[in-house]
Every structure is written in C-alpha cells, then in structure tokens.
Design an enzyme around this catalytic site. Structure first.
Site, PDB file in Angstrom:
ATOM      1  N   SER A 119       0.806  -1.214   0.000  1.00  0.00           N
ATOM      2  CA  SER A 119       0.000   0.000   0.000  1.00  0.00           C
ATOM      3  C   SER A 119       0.840   1.265   0.000  1.00  0.00           C
ATOM      4  O   SER A 119       0.464   2.259   0.588  1.00  0.00           O
ATOM      5  CB  SER A 119      -0.959  -0.005   1.206  1.00  0.00           C
ATOM      6  OG  SER A 119      -1.688  -1.210   1.251  1.00  0.00           O
ATOM      7  N   TYR A 128       8.277 -11.066   0.114  1.00  0.00           N
ATOM      8  CA  TYR A 128       8.492 -10.714  -1.292  1.00  0.00           C
ATOM      9  C   TYR A 128       9.733 -11.369  -1.874  1.00  0.00           C
ATOM     10  O   TYR A 128       9.775 -11.689  -3.065  1.00  0.00           O
ATOM     11  CB  TYR A 128       8.493  -9.188  -1.472  1.00  0.00           C
ATOM     12  CG  TYR A 128       7.090  -8.657  -1.342  1.00  0.00           C
ATOM     13  CD1 TYR A 128       6.711  -7.862  -0.265  1.00  0.00           C
ATOM     14  CD2 TYR A 128       6.122  -9.008  -2.276  1.00  0.00           C
ATOM     15  CE1 TYR A 128       5.405  -7.421  -0.133  1.00  0.00           C
ATOM     16  CE2 TYR A 128       4.821  -8.570  -2.154  1.00  0.00           C
ATOM     17  CZ  TYR A 128       4.457  -7.776  -1.078  1.00  0.00           C
ATOM     18  OH  TYR A 128       3.162  -7.355  -0.954  1.00  0.00           O
ATOM     19  N   SER A 173      -0.716  -5.193  -5.323  1.00  0.00           N
ATOM     20  CA  SER A 173      -1.228  -4.079  -4.513  1.00  0.00           C
ATOM     21  C   SER A 173      -0.644  -2.763  -5.024  1.00  0.00           C
ATOM     22  O   SER A 173      -0.776  -2.447  -6.212  1.00  0.00           O
ATOM     23  CB  SER A 173      -0.925  -4.373  -3.042  1.00  0.00           C
ATOM     24  OG  SER A 173      -1.127  -3.255  -2.233  1.00  0.00           O
ATOM     25  N   PHE A 182      -9.824  -8.944   6.059  1.00  0.00           N
ATOM     26  CA  PHE A 182      -8.545  -8.338   6.443  1.00  0.00           C
ATOM     27  C   PHE A 182      -8.406  -6.851   6.147  1.00  0.00           C
ATOM     28  O   PHE A 182      -7.515  -6.204   6.663  1.00  0.00           O
ATOM     29  CB  PHE A 182      -7.350  -9.057   5.798  1.00  0.00           C
ATOM     30  CG  PHE A 182      -7.348 -10.546   5.957  1.00  0.00           C
ATOM     31  CD1 PHE A 182      -7.559 -11.374   4.866  1.00  0.00           C
ATOM     32  CD2 PHE A 182      -7.126 -11.125   7.201  1.00  0.00           C
ATOM     33  CE1 PHE A 182      -7.549 -12.757   5.013  1.00  0.00           C
ATOM     34  CE2 PHE A 182      -7.120 -12.510   7.355  1.00  0.00           C
ATOM     35  CZ  PHE A 182      -7.330 -13.326   6.255  1.00  0.00           C
ATOM     36  N   ASP A 242     -11.619  -9.135  -2.415  1.00  0.00           N
ATOM     37  CA  ASP A 242     -10.855  -7.903  -2.215  1.00  0.00           C
ATOM     38  C   ASP A 242     -11.839  -6.734  -2.303  1.00  0.00           C
ATOM     39  O   ASP A 242     -12.550  -6.594  -3.303  1.00  0.00           O
ATOM     40  CB  ASP A 242      -9.783  -7.787  -3.309  1.00  0.00           C
ATOM     41  CG  ASP A 242      -8.814  -6.632  -3.070  1.00  0.00           C
ATOM     42  OD1 ASP A 242      -9.125  -5.704  -2.275  1.00  0.00           O
ATOM     43  OD2 ASP A 242      -7.723  -6.661  -3.672  1.00  0.00           O
ATOM     44  N   GLY A 281      -3.563 -11.071  -0.655  1.00  0.00           N
ATOM     45  CA  GLY A 281      -2.390 -11.821  -0.206  1.00  0.00           C
ATOM     46  C   GLY A 281      -2.422 -13.315  -0.483  1.00  0.00           C
ATOM     47  O   GLY A 281      -1.587 -14.045   0.043  1.00  0.00           O
TER      48      GLY A 281
END
Lengths: 553, 343
Positions: free
Chosen positions: B115, B126, B189, B236, B287, B318
C-alpha cells in the site's frame, strides 16, 4: 551438513524457495518460516485465537490502541508471532478500562525479558549473503559530467569485472597450490590496477585484496605482521581502532546497543560489574557511566574491569584509561572502581583475575573478540569453549556480544576469499560517505589489516575468524547461553543515532532478538545479548561458581 | 451477535488456510499499530517488525540473488534474482552479471506491495515470491526497493520504478539473443499501481515493455463503490485503511480522483491509440477494492488495449504470498504463459 536440504516439517509443505534455510526444527510451519515467522504447526490454531483476541481488544479500546502504538511499548522478537501477540495482549491487560468480557490472560510478563519459546534451538542457519560489486559508483565519484558518464562507466565496469575475475582465479590457484600461476596473476592484476581508479570503488578494494594475496603467496612468514601477538604495537592498534570508531557508525552502534542492554540488565542492582573484553580507549564507557548517573533512584556502585594487551614500553595504558574514566565518574557522582587485566590473548585470562563477587550483577561485554578464540590447536581444548565456560560460571546478568556479520572462517580458502571480498567491498563503500580526515584514511588501514589477516594468515596467526549470527546463536546455545532479546526501543534509538551521525544508506535490522547494522541491504555487524541458562544439576538452579572466584572474597 | 464492537473474523477464516490467516492477520494488526490517525507512520516500528532476508549469491533451490544500488542518496536499490546454471556450488562475483544464455529470457521488473507504505524488496514474503517467480517462469526477476509513503509521496515510487526500468533496459547482460531486453512489469497491490504508471511513462520513451502483470492492484476513487461497502472489514482490509494509505501517498490536498489513484477517472489521461503493453489483471473476489480493479481492466479494454482479466472466486488479498492454495498455482501458470508467449 548441506544447508540447502529441503526439509519437510510436520503438517506443512516446504515449498519455500526462500533464502531461509530449511533446516529448522520439526513442526515449525515451513511456509511461515519462509515468510520469516516461527510458529509451530501444532500452535497455529492457538496463535490464531490470540490474534483474534488481540483484534477484539484493539477494536474495543481505541484509546489503549493509540498508547500501544506509541513509543512506550517495547516489542520483542517479532518472528515469534505467538509471544509478540501475547505481549501486546498483556499491555491491554495493564490498562484500566478493559471490557468485562475479556477472559483471563496467562501471566506473560513483558520484557526486558526472554521469550519463553526461544531457547537453545539448533536454529536454521542464516545463509551466506553476498553483496555485489558496486561498479556504478566508482564512475559517479569521479565527478564526470553526465553525458560522458555512460562511457566511463562501461570502461570501469570492464576493468572492474576483469579485476574481479583475476582475483578469483588467483585465489583459486592459491587454494590449489599453484603458486607460480598465482604469482603471475598478481603481476597481471597490478598492471591492470594502474589503468583503474584506485581511489575508490572496485579499484581501491581490489588493491587491498591483491596486496593480501601477494603477501600470502610471496611472504607467508611475514604474515605474522597482521597476525596476533607482538605484531603492530598495541598503541597503533588502539589508534586505528579509535579512528575506525570515528569514521563510521559500526562501533558506535555496537557500544550504544550494548550499553542499552546492560543498563536494562542492571536495573534494580546496587552493585554492578562490567567486564570489558577489549578496553582500547574505553570509548564505550562514558555513556554508560552517564546513563547510570541519571538512573532514577541513583547510580549503583560501578566496577569496571578492562582487559587489554600489556604495554611493552612500561606505560600502563589500561590504568591510564581507568583513571580517566574514574575522573568522569567522580564528576557525575558515580562510585567507581577500575581494574585493568593485562593479557596478550583473551584465553590467557583466568576468572580469578576478574575478582567477581557474588553480590554484584555482572555484565560481560565482548566487542569483536569472541571470533578471535575460534582458532583451534589439536593439542589443547578450544579457547572458545574455555572462555565461554568460565563466563557461564560467572553467571552474568548479561553478556553482550558484537560480531562481524560475515562468514570468514570457512575451511576452504576460496570461500573465505569470496566472502571477504563481498563483505569488505560493502564496508569500503559505506566508508566512501565519510569526509573526516585523517579518520577515514586510518579507518581504511584498520580494515586493511583485517583483510590481510583473513586472506594471508593461517593457523594461530589468523585471528579474524568471523562467523555469522546464526552460527553464534548455535554456538552460544550449545555452550549453555540463551538469548535476551533486544527490543524495539533499542532498535529505534539505534536508527535515530544513525540519522544523527551518518550518511544515508546505513540500516538497522531486527533479526530474532538481535540487531544488525548494515550498508544498504547488507548487514555487516550484529549485536546480541545473552544470559547463562541455569545449571539443571544445581539444586537452586544456580550455576556453580568456580571455587577460585569465591574463596578469594 | 451483532454488536458494533464485535469483530467477526469467522468469514475470513473459512476461506483461507490457517497459516495464511495467521500471516495476514498478523500483518493487519501490526499495520494497525503503525498507522497514526494524524497521517504519520511509525517507520521505526515498521522496520523493526518487518521480517527481512539478505540477498544470497549462493543458489537456494536453483535461484540466487544479489543487490545493486541504483541511487545512494535515495536508498534506491534493486534485488536481482536469477537461475543458477549447472552444478556450480560457488558463484563468482563475476558470475552475477553473466549474460543470460537462453534464446529468450523474460526479465520481470517487480514492484512489491504494501500500500505504498509497507515492506521492502528484502522483505521475506516478497523475497520468497520473487524466487518462486524465477523458478516457475525461468525469468530474471528484478525487485525494486522504491521509496515509500508517507515520507515520500507521489511521484517518488513511480520515479524509482522508472529509474529501475531504465537501468534494466540498458544492461547488455540481460539481452536475449535478439539483442533486446524482454521486459515485463509486475506488481501486487501498490506494486500493481506502479506497474501501470511506469508503463505509461515508458510509452513516450524508446523503452519497450512487453507486458504488465497486476496482482490485486491498488486503485481507488472518490466514490464509494458497492464492493467497498459490502466487503468492508470482512477479509482483512477496511475502507478506512485504504483511505489512510491514499492520503499518505497522494500529494497533500489531493483526493482519490487524482490520476495516480484513479487512472480512468475524471482526471485520468486517455490510453486510446497509444502503444500500451498487454496487461494481465488479477482480481480477487474477496478484495474490497475489486470494483476499482474491474473498472481498470474495463478502462483498458475500452481504450482498445489488450487485457486479460483473471477473476478469482473466493480469493482474498495476499493469496499469492503462500503457495498453499489453487489460486496461487493458477496465477503462476497464467503469469508463466503471459511472459513466455514469445519464447
């Protein structure tokens, strides 16, 4: 042991292809391990429940949430999700306005403490990490106008790559014993060096490594110059060390982090005794003395025992440093006593020389010293075991250990050579940012001596036997120590220290309770804290002190 | 029970494996501590909590990595992941930038998510994802450690992405046999958002981007969409936290119709008639910002661009972080086909 074996842990696939080794204890969830977290598969459900509970608490108490998020809360070891969540939950427990339906929480006490689940594991070894040559910046620092930059970069890159190739080939021929080939490669490299900028970047680092290789090949008997005893004078060493301290933040970070941990460990004690394994100019201690002076409730009686090499010329440099520290302590009203212990090598120190008494809280402080004990003589017990043994018997409140985050003690010469080339290239790169002279020049000599020791010395002369944090964890665990986690306040303060004193590019990272300082993404130095695991055989769980220590009192 | 303070976490628990639930919930709670109501961010605590891994030039499962600093003053570095060839246990420093050998080697420039505020190229999650990408696509992956908000607002992340793209396209050792670097942009994202904007910047240049891969890309707008209302707080993510991150990234005083956030919104630039790369857009049905992501795919389509939309039922944010669900493998397959279509 092949560190790259894929292990399947119970109940989870180890599809992780991350840099985290898969040799972890059974039952740790493999996928979460790849993400940097340690949770037992059998605990997953329980941890999930705790997470839910924490979320409920956070939602129900937004005021407490903002306090939790403030700088007062100290966090420890984020890798252990379970204990991290529990420590936050207990923070909510301490606040007055709890919703009445919150169930009883177990009595987890928040630090400066020990995570109860992280004890003595033969941990996943942290694999070797290597940083690349940074060939770009050698052109940048030449101050060449942008439109010509790419041309020069290409040239530098070519020569830089050729130099590296030659270095590796030379090291390989050394490992194979082909010394005439190695020698002619040295000549090639030296002529290549004349065409490359040696004031910075790859040219400078290569120069030092070529020099070290050359010593190994042509004058191995003289390598003692960069080996241990009787080499450069103690005075020179102290001088170089002091300039290294000034030129870059590695030692400042070490002192700062160790002092913070020692301060916390000494909380509540009136008689404290710090044993410094390498006093040098005592640079670490003014800050601790001042911090103790300002302690709420007043300072303790502070004893400092400083270990260092004997001075050959009749000076007692240890005592001189001690006197200066005593003056400082007097000026801030801290009762202070100093004792110097002169020893050529740390393994020559016997615990009775330290005169520890049973009523004091002891802190053992080792800055870049333990690795020097890793050389082993088949005829004697390993010095590291001897020293760790008597430290354990002192039962210190804390042992602070600062070490190079590097793998320079592998048996194969090529491995050591490659590792150190990466490591010291990164360190030199970080030093480029320093503008202080002569600090920078002398710091470079300090580093150069380390390089020489790693590359051109062997046997008892090779003292710079750096090992990474993962190996130290395993070694110290086996020697009967358990980690004391450094928390987020130490982390934050270390980060702030960096912004005050240093250039962009240094970074502090948390690594399972330890802190590392590195340059860009490569950790170069690690700081950790330890405590002796109580001896199970002793009825009170108290470690048996060596009779030598206590009969003297 | 339907109290307003009741946190109903049961729904998310039913759609993801337990270890994924623990992972993402842990992030969620930690991130709640990091975002301050006044818009500032507790960077020290964030860095303390973030699990990082170093680069590793020794191959692990056939993949090795190394870091290159592109800009010392901003801390911009990239982490390069490559396949190890042959049985070499010991990689030479000179091997790191050895020319790629296959006929066609896709080079994926990857922008991690978070984000705009969280994570780094060396974040463990990652690092693991990039390694998996290399293994599956036989590609070189270049992960970009772009500057983050709120300390560095728009357009810093895009500037850093652009710098990385330029660097990658100028490496001779990354060229395939046709002497060109075959570049794809990928990100999740906020990384997905960066992909779009860097690709847009590349259009005007002579750097060719062969394809964009957007995984749960971060887009938004002033309007409150149906999915944001319906899914708020259920899986989430909340709209409040989304709003916080946009406030942290967009220039002060700007709203969510700023083109960085809403490229097909009222202030966006038209993509009609321009040579924009083909896009693979992956949207998770759970999402809450999916309406914006679907609108993005539609916007590309309407502008005559090539886009493939992959809509994943019962997938949450995720899902691609752990390889323990079908969606992960579906997406990896699609990405593989996407970058290898010209192999």
């Amino acid at each position: 042991m092949s560190p790259y074996e894929s292990a399947t842990s119970a109940g989870s696939s180890s599809g992780s292809s991350s840099a985290y080794s898969s040799t972890k204890p059974a039952d740790i969830d493999g996928l979460l391990a790849g993400a940097g977290y340690k949770v037992r598969s059998s605990d997953l459900r329980h941890v999930a429940q705790r997470l839910e509970r924490l979320e409920t608490a956070m939602v129900n108490s937004p005021v407490e949430l903002s306090q939790l998020a403030s700088s007062d809360t100290v966090h420890y070891n984020p890798s252990d999700i379970g204990s991290w969540v529990d420590s936050l939950l207990s923070e909510f427990n301490h606040t007055p306005s709890l919703p009445s339906d919150l169930p009883d929480l177990p009595g987890i006490v928040v630090g400066p403490g020990i995570s109860p689940t992280v004890i003595n594991e033969a941990d996943a070894t942290w694999m070797d990490h290597d940083a690349p040559q940074q060939q770009q910046q050698s052109a940048q620092s030449l101050g060449i106008p942008p439109n010509q930059l790419t041309v020069v970069t290409a040239m530098e890159e070519d020569s830089g790559i050729r130099l590296v190739h030659l270095l590796m080939t030379c090291a390989e021929s050394v490992q194979r014993g082909e010394f005439s080939l190695a020698g002619s490669l040295i000549d090639d490299m030296q002529s290549l060096l004349r065409r490359v900028n040696t004031t910075c970047g790859i040219g400078k680092v290569a120069g030092y490594f070529i020099d070290a290789l050359s010593r190994r090949i042509f004058t191995p008997q003289a390598s003692g110059l960069f080996g241990g005893s009787g080499s450069a004078s103690a005075y020179e060493n102290e001088l170089l060390y002091h300039h290294f301290y000034e030129a870059c933040p590695y030692l400042k970070f070490a002192h700062f982090t160790a002092n913070q941990a020692i301060l916390e460990a000494f909380d509540g004690h009136d008689c404290v005794h710090v044993i410094d394994f390498n006093l040098m100019h005592g640079l670490q201690w003014p800050a601790l003395i001042q911090a103790l002076a300002l302690r709420p409730g007043g300072p303790p009686l502070l004893r400092l025992t400083g270990i260092g090499p004997p001075s050959p010329d009749g000076r007692d440099s240890l005592r001189e440093i001690g006197l200066r520290l005593a003056e400082l302590a007097r000026s801030v009203n801290v009762r202070f006593a100093f004792r110097g212990v002169a020893a050529q090598r740390l393994e020559d120190v016997k615990p009775w020389m330290l005169q520890v008494n049973s009523k004091e809280a002891v802190a053992v402080n080792s800055i870049l010293q333990l690795h020097r004990l890793l050389g082993s003589d088949p005829n004697r017990s390993p010095p590291i075991e001897i020293v760790l043994g008597w430290i354990r018997q002192l039962n210190p409140k804390i042992m602070t250990v600062i070490e190079h985050e590097a793998n320079h003690n592998q048996p194969g010469f090529m491995d050591r050579f490659t590792e150190s080339l990466y490591y010291y290239s990164t360190m030199f790169d970080s030093l480029e940012a320093c503008t202080l002279q002569p600090e920078k020049a002398l710091a470079e000599i300090y580093i150069q001596r380390e390089i020489c020791n790693v590359v051109s010395c062997e046997g008892s002369a090779r003292l710079e036997r750096h090992e990474p944090l993962a190996k130290w964890r395993s070694r110290l665990g086996q020697a009967g120590f358990r980690p004391l986690h450094l928390g987020s306040n130490a982390f934050k303060q270390a980060s702030m220290l960096l912004t005050l004193f240093s250039a962009e590019g240094y970074c502090v990272e948390e690594n399972e309770g330890c802190l590392t300082l590195g340059w860009h993404s490569r950790p170069l130095i690690s700081a950790s804290a330890w405590q002796a695991v109580p001896d199970a055989n002793s009825p009170l769980g108290i470690v048996n002190h060596h009779h030598n220590n206590h009969n003297a009192l | 029970m339907a109290g307003s303070n009741e946190v109903n976490l049961n729904e998310s628990k039913m759609v993801v494996p337990l270890n994924t639930w623990v992972l993402i919930s842990n992030f969620k709670l930690a991130y709640n501590l990091l975002r301050r109501p006044d818009g500032t961010f507790n960077r020290h605590l964030a860095e303390f909590l973030d699990r990082k891994v170093p680069a590793n030039a020794k191959p692990v499962d056939g993949v090795f990595s190394f870091d290159v600093v592109l800009d010392r003053s901003t801390g911009l570095y990239i982490r390069i992941y490559r396949l190890a060839h042959g049985e070499e246990p010991q990689l030479n420093i000179a091997d790191l930038e050895k020319p790629v050998t296959a006929e066609v080697v896709p080079v994926i420039v990857f922008f991690h998510g978070g984000s705009f505020a969280h994570s780094s190229a060396n974040s463990a999650i990652y690092d693991a994802l990039c390694r998996r990408l290399v293994g599956i696509c036989k590609a070189v992956v270049v992960s970009v450690n772009y500057r983050r908000a709120p300390e560095n607002r728009y357009p810093c992340a895009y500037d850093d992405g652009w710098a990385a793209l330029k660097w990658v396209s100028s490496r001779s050792w990354l060229q395939s046999k046709d002497s060109k670097v075959h570049i794809y942009l990928a990100g999740d994202s906020s990384g997905g958002n960066i992909v779009h904007h860097v690709a847009f910047r590349a259009v005007e240049s002579d750097i060719e981007v062969l394809g964009n891969i957007l995984l749960n890309p971060m887009f938004g707008g002033l309007e409150r969409t149906e999915s944001e209302t319906r899914l708020d707080g259920k899986y989430f993510v909340t709209t409040r936290d989304r709003d916080w991150y946009w406030r942290a990234y967009l220039p002060e005083g700007e709203d969510r119709d700023h083109p960085a956030c809403n490229p097909f919104g009222p202030k966006g630039k038209s993509l009609e008639g321009i040579k924009f790369p083909k896009s693979l857009v992956v949207v998770a049905s759970l999402d809450l910002i999916q309406d914006w992501q679907l609108a993005y795919a539609k916007g590309l389509e309407k502008a005559g661009q090539v886009v493939k939309l992959l809509y994943l039922e019962q997938a949450t944010v995720g899902f691609y972080l752990l390889p323990n669900n079908n969606h992960f493998y579906t997406v990896m397959d699609e990405i593989n086909n996407f970058v290898c279509s010209d192999c």
